[in-house]
Scaffold this motif. Sequence first.
Motif, PDB file in Angstrom:
ATOM      1  N   PRO A   7       0.834  -1.205   0.000  1.00 30.06           N
ATOM      2  CA  PRO A   7       0.000   0.000   0.000  1.00 30.06           C
ATOM      3  C   PRO A   7       0.864   1.248   0.000  1.00 30.06           C
ATOM      4  O   PRO A   7       1.912   1.289   0.626  1.00 30.06           O
ATOM      5  CB  PRO A   7      -0.803  -0.113   1.293  1.00 30.06           C
ATOM      6  CG  PRO A   7       0.004  -1.014   2.159  1.00 30.06           C
ATOM      7  CD  PRO A   7       0.744  -1.942   1.241  1.00 30.06           C
ATOM      8  N   ARG A   8       0.415   2.254  -0.733  1.00 28.78           N
ATOM      9  CA  ARG A   8       1.147   3.510  -0.778  1.00 28.78           C
ATOM     10  C   ARG A   8       0.829   4.316   0.459  1.00 28.78           C
ATOM     11  O   ARG A   8      -0.292   4.282   0.957  1.00 28.78           O
ATOM     12  CB  ARG A   8       0.760   4.273  -2.042  1.00 28.78           C
ATOM     13  CG  ARG A   8       1.257   3.561  -3.266  1.00 28.78           C
ATOM     14  CD  ARG A   8       0.777   4.128  -4.569  1.00 28.78           C
ATOM     15  NE  ARG A   8       0.617   5.549  -4.603  1.00 28.78           N
ATOM     16  CZ  ARG A   8       0.034   6.180  -5.603  1.00 28.78           C
ATOM     17  NH1 ARG A   8      -0.434   5.526  -6.621  1.00 28.78           N
ATOM     18  NH2 ARG A   8      -0.092   7.473  -5.576  1.00 28.78           N
ATOM     19  N   PRO A   9       1.800   5.058   0.999  1.00 25.74           N
ATOM     20  CA  PRO A   9       1.559   5.851   2.207  1.00 25.74           C
ATOM     21  C   PRO A   9       0.534   6.957   1.951  1.00 25.74           C
ATOM     22  O   PRO A   9       0.495   7.562   0.887  1.00 25.74           O
ATOM     23  CB  PRO A   9       2.917   6.431   2.566  1.00 25.74           C
ATOM     24  CG  PRO A   9       3.791   6.200   1.395  1.00 25.74           C
ATOM     25  CD  PRO A   9       3.165   5.157   0.531  1.00 25.74           C
ATOM     26  N   PRO A  18      -8.231  13.854  -0.455  1.00 22.76           N
ATOM     27  CA  PRO A  18      -7.564  14.792  -1.356  1.00 22.76           C
ATOM     28  C   PRO A  18      -8.471  15.791  -2.062  1.00 22.76           C
ATOM     29  O   PRO A  18      -8.005  16.818  -2.513  1.00 22.76           O
ATOM     30  CB  PRO A  18      -6.916  13.866  -2.376  1.00 22.76           C
ATOM     31  CG  PRO A  18      -7.809  12.687  -2.416  1.00 22.76           C
ATOM     32  CD  PRO A  18      -8.305  12.512  -1.018  1.00 22.76           C
ATOM     33  N   THR A  19      -9.759  15.510  -2.173  1.00 21.04           N
ATOM     34  CA  THR A  19     -10.650  16.394  -2.909  1.00 21.04           C
ATOM     35  C   THR A  19     -11.812  16.806  -2.018  1.00 21.04           C
ATOM     36  O   THR A  19     -12.446  15.961  -1.397  1.00 21.04           O
ATOM     37  CB  THR A  19     -11.190  15.690  -4.163  1.00 21.04           C
ATOM     38  OG1 THR A  19     -10.086  15.230  -4.942  1.00 21.04           O
ATOM     39  CG2 THR A  19     -12.024  16.619  -5.013  1.00 21.04           C
ATOM     40  N   VAL A  20     -12.092  18.089  -1.963  1.00 24.24           N
ATOM     41  CA  VAL A  20     -13.193  18.596  -1.144  1.00 24.24           C
ATOM     42  C   VAL A  20     -14.043  19.550  -1.973  1.00 24.24           C
ATOM     43  O   VAL A  20     -13.579  20.140  -2.938  1.00 24.24           O
ATOM     44  CB  VAL A  20     -12.681  19.325   0.114  1.00 24.24           C
ATOM     45  CG1 VAL A  20     -11.977  18.368   1.044  1.00 24.24           C
ATOM     46  CG2 VAL A  20     -11.783  20.475  -0.245  1.00 24.24           C
ATOM     47  N   CYS A  40      -5.878  18.613  -3.064  1.00 22.52           N
ATOM     48  CA  CYS A  40      -4.689  18.783  -2.233  1.00 22.52           C
ATOM     49  C   CYS A  40      -3.495  19.077  -3.146  1.00 22.52           C
ATOM     50  O   CYS A  40      -3.209  18.309  -4.065  1.00 22.52           O
ATOM     51  CB  CYS A  40      -4.437  17.518  -1.422  1.00 22.52           C
ATOM     52  SG  CYS A  40      -2.906  17.538  -0.472  1.00 22.52           S
ATOM     53  N   PRO A  41      -2.797  20.190  -2.921  1.00 18.03           N
ATOM     54  CA  PRO A  41      -1.663  20.513  -3.790  1.00 18.03           C
ATOM     55  C   PRO A  41      -0.449  19.609  -3.559  1.00 18.03           C
ATOM     56  O   PRO A  41       0.377  19.437  -4.452  1.00 18.03           O
ATOM     57  CB  PRO A  41      -1.330  21.961  -3.434  1.00 18.03           C
ATOM     58  CG  PRO A  41      -1.855  22.137  -2.054  1.00 18.03           C
ATOM     59  CD  PRO A  41      -3.043  21.232  -1.927  1.00 18.03           C
ATOM     60  N   ALA A  42      -0.352  18.996  -2.383  1.00 15.99           N
ATOM     61  CA  ALA A  42       0.814  18.164  -2.083  1.00 15.99           C
ATOM     62  C   ALA A  42       0.769  16.837  -2.841  1.00 15.99           C
ATOM     63  O   ALA A  42       1.768  16.385  -3.387  1.00 15.99           O
ATOM     64  CB  ALA A  42       0.910  17.909  -0.591  1.00 15.99           C
ATOM     65  N   CYS A  43      -0.405  16.199  -2.869  1.00 20.07           N
ATOM     66  CA  CYS A  43      -0.501  14.883  -3.534  1.00 20.07           C
ATOM     67  C   CYS A  43      -1.205  14.981  -4.883  1.00 20.07           C
ATOM     68  O   CYS A  43      -1.418  13.974  -5.553  1.00 20.07           O
ATOM     69  CB  CYS A  43      -1.232  13.891  -2.628  1.00 20.07           C
ATOM     70  SG  CYS A  43      -2.961  14.293  -2.319  1.00 20.07           S
ATOM     71  N   SER A  49       1.142   9.757  -0.801  1.00 24.92           N
ATOM     72  CA  SER A  49       2.389  10.523  -0.790  1.00 24.92           C
ATOM     73  C   SER A  49       3.120  10.393  -2.111  1.00 24.92           C
ATOM     74  O   SER A  49       3.230   9.307  -2.668  1.00 24.92           O
ATOM     75  CB  SER A  49       3.301  10.031   0.332  1.00 24.92           C
ATOM     76  OG  SER A  49       2.703  10.243   1.575  1.00 24.92           O
ATOM     77  N   ILE A  50       3.625  11.525  -2.589  1.00 25.57           N
ATOM     78  CA  ILE A  50       4.382  11.551  -3.836  1.00 25.57           C
ATOM     79  C   ILE A  50       5.685  12.282  -3.568  1.00 25.57           C
ATOM     80  O   ILE A  50       5.676  13.400  -3.058  1.00 25.57           O
ATOM     81  CB  ILE A  50       3.626  12.302  -4.946  1.00 25.57           C
ATOM     82  CG1 ILE A  50       2.293  11.629  -5.236  1.00 25.57           C
ATOM     83  CG2 ILE A  50       4.457  12.378  -6.209  1.00 25.57           C
ATOM     84  CD1 ILE A  50       1.422  12.394  -6.200  1.00 25.57           C
TER      85      ILE A  50
END
Length: 64
Positions: A7-9, A18-20, A40-43, A49-50
């Motif tokens: 699984p990815r973190p 991530p989306t609202v 979310c601008p981070a992912c 996590s990227i």
Amino acid sequence: MPQHTLPRPICTHCDGFPTVAITTGQTTEDGERHTITAHCPACRGTGHSIGRNAPAGAYARVGV
């Protein structure tokens, strides 16, 4: 046969959400609230996590 992948973190900035949808305070002609979608601008809206958003694997003391 299923593939076993790790699984990815989860993204540390959005905690996997991530989306609202955000209301603007205005209503449409039908009486519904006008909303905009924000990612979310981070992912980049994936929830995982990227690159530099990935948590550190271990901490090491360097130097004296």
